[in-house]
Design a protein around this motif. Structure first.
Motif, PDB file in Angstrom:
ATOM      1  N   GLU A  63       0.832  -1.206   0.000  1.00 55.01           N
ATOM      2  CA  GLU A  63       0.000   0.000   0.000  1.00 55.01           C
ATOM      3  C   GLU A  63       0.865   1.254   0.000  1.00 55.01           C
ATOM      4  OE1 GLU A  63      -2.593  -0.632   3.311  1.00 55.01           O
ATOM      5  OE2 GLU A  63      -4.034  -1.753   2.109  1.00 55.01           O
ATOM      6  N   ARG A  64       1.916   1.244   0.797  1.00 53.94           N
ATOM      7  CA  ARG A  64       2.819   2.392   0.830  1.00 53.94           C
ATOM      8  C   ARG A  64       3.499   2.575  -0.509  1.00 53.94           C
ATOM      9  NH1 ARG A  64       5.759   1.655   6.696  1.00 53.94           N
ATOM     10  NH2 ARG A  64       3.828   1.658   7.856  1.00 53.94           N
ATOM     11  N   CYS A  65       3.901   1.455  -1.102  1.00 57.15           N
ATOM     12  CA  CYS A  65       4.560   1.501  -2.404  1.00 57.15           C
ATOM     13  C   CYS A  65       3.617   2.121  -3.422  1.00 57.15           C
ATOM     14  CB  CYS A  65       4.953   0.083  -2.818  1.00 57.15           C
ATOM     15  SG  CYS A  65       5.905   0.018  -4.342  1.00 57.15           S
ATOM     16  N   GLU A  66       2.400   1.642  -3.453  1.00 59.12           N
ATOM     17  CA  GLU A  66       1.462   2.129  -4.450  1.00 59.12           C
ATOM     18  C   GLU A  66       1.144   3.612  -4.244  1.00 59.12           C
ATOM     19  OE1 GLU A  66      -1.289  -0.765  -6.264  1.00 59.12           O
ATOM     20  OE2 GLU A  66      -2.767   0.537  -5.353  1.00 59.12           O
ATOM     21  N   GLU A  67       1.027   3.994  -2.990  1.00 57.46           N
ATOM     22  CA  GLU A  67       0.796   5.407  -2.681  1.00 57.46           C
ATOM     23  C   GLU A  67       1.944   6.259  -3.207  1.00 57.46           C
ATOM     24  OE1 GLU A  67       0.219   6.579   1.528  1.00 57.46           O
ATOM     25  OE2 GLU A  67      -1.454   5.164   1.401  1.00 57.46           O
ATOM     26  N   PHE A  68       3.160   5.805  -2.912  1.00 58.83           N
ATOM     27  CA  PHE A  68       4.341   6.551  -3.329  1.00 58.83           C
ATOM     28  C   PHE A  68       4.464   6.559  -4.845  1.00 58.83           C
ATOM     29  CE2 PHE A  68       8.659   7.678  -4.077  1.00 58.83           C
ATOM     30  CZ  PHE A  68       9.037   8.469  -3.005  1.00 58.83           C
ATOM     31  N   CYS A  69       4.297   5.409  -5.470  1.00 57.67           N
ATOM     32  CA  CYS A  69       4.414   5.294  -6.924  1.00 57.67           C
ATOM     33  C   CYS A  69       3.399   6.184  -7.619  1.00 57.67           C
ATOM     34  CB  CYS A  69       4.202   3.850  -7.362  1.00 57.67           C
ATOM     35  SG  CYS A  69       5.568   2.772  -6.934  1.00 57.67           S
ATOM     36  N   SER A  70       2.174   6.203  -7.112  1.00 57.36           N
ATOM     37  CA  SER A  70       1.124   7.003  -7.734  1.00 57.36           C
ATOM     38  C   SER A  70       1.412   8.479  -7.569  1.00 57.36           C
ATOM     39  CB  SER A  70      -0.241   6.698  -7.105  1.00 57.36           C
ATOM     40  OG  SER A  70      -0.474   5.327  -7.092  1.00 57.36           O
ATOM     41  N   ALA A  71       1.903   8.864  -6.398  1.00 58.43           N
ATOM     42  CA  ALA A  71       2.116  10.272  -6.102  1.00 58.43           C
ATOM     43  C   ALA A  71       3.325  10.834  -6.844  1.00 58.43           C
ATOM     44  CB  ALA A  71       2.269  10.466  -4.601  1.00 58.43           C
ATOM     45  N   TYR A  72       4.410  10.053  -6.898  1.00 52.61           N
ATOM     46  CA  TYR A  72       5.656  10.582  -7.456  1.00 52.61           C
ATOM     47  C   TYR A  72       6.037   9.961  -8.786  1.00 52.61           C
ATOM     48  CZ  TYR A  72       6.020  12.322  -2.715  1.00 52.61           C
ATOM     49  OH  TYR A  72       5.761  12.949  -1.529  1.00 52.61           O
ATOM     50  N   ASN A  73       5.274   8.946  -9.206  1.00 54.53           N
ATOM     51  CA  ASN A  73       5.584   8.260 -10.452  1.00 54.53           C
ATOM     52  C   ASN A  73       7.012   7.713 -10.441  1.00 54.53           C
ATOM     53  OD1 ASN A  73       4.517   7.294 -12.796  1.00 54.53           O
ATOM     54  ND2 ASN A  73       5.213   8.998 -14.049  1.00 54.53           N
ATOM     55  N   CYS A 111       9.661   4.962  -7.671  1.00 56.69           N
ATOM     56  CA  CYS A 111       9.658   4.100  -6.501  1.00 56.69           C
ATOM     57  C   CYS A 111      10.541   4.677  -5.401  1.00 56.69           C
ATOM     58  CB  CYS A 111      10.164   2.707  -6.871  1.00 56.69           C
ATOM     59  SG  CYS A 111       8.966   1.791  -7.830  1.00 56.69           S
ATOM     60  N   SER A 112      10.177   4.415  -4.165  1.00 55.08           N
ATOM     61  CA  SER A 112      11.000   4.794  -3.039  1.00 55.08           C
ATOM     62  C   SER A 112      11.904   3.630  -2.676  1.00 55.08           C
ATOM     63  CB  SER A 112      10.106   5.146  -1.851  1.00 55.08           C
ATOM     64  OG  SER A 112      10.838   5.036  -0.651  1.00 55.08           O
ATOM     65  N   LEU A 113      13.204   3.883  -2.651  1.00 53.19           N
ATOM     66  CA  LEU A 113      14.150   2.814  -2.318  1.00 53.19           C
ATOM     67  C   LEU A 113      13.873   2.231  -0.948  1.00 53.19           C
ATOM     68  CD1 LEU A 113      17.710   3.785  -3.552  1.00 53.19           C
ATOM     69  CD2 LEU A 113      16.290   1.841  -4.217  1.00 53.19           C
ATOM     70  N   GLU A 114      13.472   3.092  -0.030  1.00 54.97           N
ATOM     71  CA  GLU A 114      13.208   2.637   1.325  1.00 54.97           C
ATOM     72  C   GLU A 114      12.067   1.618   1.316  1.00 54.97           C
ATOM     73  OE1 GLU A 114      12.010   5.685   4.169  1.00 54.97           O
ATOM     74  OE2 GLU A 114      11.427   3.974   5.406  1.00 54.97           O
ATOM     75  N   ILE A 115      11.090   1.867   0.461  1.00 52.69           N
ATOM     76  CA  ILE A 115       9.942   0.962   0.398  1.00 52.69           C
ATOM     77  C   ILE A 115      10.281  -0.294  -0.405  1.00 52.69           C
ATOM     78  CG2 ILE A 115       7.569   0.710  -0.426  1.00 52.69           C
ATOM     79  CD1 ILE A 115       7.247   3.761   0.077  1.00 52.69           C
ATOM     80  N   THR A 116      10.930  -0.103  -1.552  1.00 48.39           N
ATOM     81  CA  THR A 116      11.194  -1.269  -2.399  1.00 48.39           C
ATOM     82  C   THR A 116      12.207  -2.224  -1.776  1.00 48.39           C
ATOM     83  OG1 THR A 116      12.844  -0.042  -3.661  1.00 48.39           O
ATOM     84  CG2 THR A 116      10.611  -0.090  -4.555  1.00 48.39           C
ATOM     85  N   SER A 117      12.947  -1.774  -0.770  1.00 46.87           N
ATOM     86  CA  SER A 117      13.864  -2.694  -0.093  1.00 46.87           C
ATOM     87  C   SER A 117      13.103  -3.772   0.664  1.00 46.87           C
ATOM     88  CB  SER A 117      14.792  -1.928   0.854  1.00 46.87           C
ATOM     89  OG  SER A 117      14.052  -1.360   1.909  1.00 46.87           O
ATOM     90  N   HIS A 118      11.803  -3.548   0.845  1.00 45.62           N
ATOM     91  CA  HIS A 118      10.971  -4.556   1.502  1.00 45.62           C
ATOM     92  C   HIS A 118      10.320  -5.506   0.500  1.00 45.62           C
ATOM     93  CE1 HIS A 118      11.026  -2.758   5.566  1.00 45.62           C
ATOM     94  NE2 HIS A 118      11.244  -1.639   4.889  1.00 45.62           N
ATOM     95  N   ALA A 119      10.527  -5.251  -0.753  1.00 45.25           N
ATOM     96  CA  ALA A 119       9.899  -6.088  -1.780  1.00 45.25           C
ATOM     97  C   ALA A 119      10.522  -7.487  -1.804  1.00 45.25           C
ATOM     98  CB  ALA A 119      10.038  -5.434  -3.147  1.00 45.25           C
ATOM     99  N   ILE A 120       9.747  -8.426  -2.289  1.00 44.90           N
ATOM    100  CA  ILE A 120      10.243  -9.792  -2.417  1.00 44.90           C
ATOM    101  C   ILE A 120      10.120 -10.210  -3.876  1.00 44.90           C
ATOM    102  CG2 ILE A 120       9.744 -10.562  -0.079  1.00 44.90           C
ATOM    103  CD1 ILE A 120       7.118 -11.764  -1.396  1.00 44.90           C
ATOM    104  N   ARG A 121      10.793 -11.262  -4.198  1.00 43.55           N
ATOM    105  CA  ARG A 121      10.627 -11.822  -5.535  1.00 43.55           C
ATOM    106  C   ARG A 121       9.346 -12.626  -5.570  1.00 43.55           C
ATOM    107  NH1 ARG A 121      14.999 -12.258  -9.020  1.00 43.55           N
ATOM    108  NH2 ARG A 121      16.915 -11.420  -8.136  1.00 43.55           N
TER     109      ARG A 121
END
Ligand SMILES: [Zn+2]
Length: 55
Positions: free
Chosen positions: A29-39, A41-51
């Motif tokens: 949800e945070r990722c999508e919020e950030f992606c939508s707002a700034y077009n 990705c936030s590195l801080e958020i994507t560091s939590h991503a998984i494959r």
């Protein structure tokens, strides 16, 4: 909307903007919020991503 992806007995949540997957919905949800707002990705958020197990 964050997309819920089921894989066996595991569930992932994907950001529909950048398609990254997260184990916890809150990060997706945070990722999508950030992606939508700034077009972008936030590195801080994507560091939590998984494959994703399969794509
Ligand atoms: Zn994203």
């Amino acid at each position: 909307m964050v997309k819920e992806v089921k894989s066996g007995d595991r569930v992932f949540y994907t950001c529909e903007v950048c398609n990254l997957a997260y184990e916890e919905r809150v990060w997706a949800e945070r990722c999508e919020e950030f992606c939508s707002a700034y077009n972008a990705c936030s590195l801080e958020i994507t560091s939590h991503a998984i494959r994703k197990p399969e794509d």
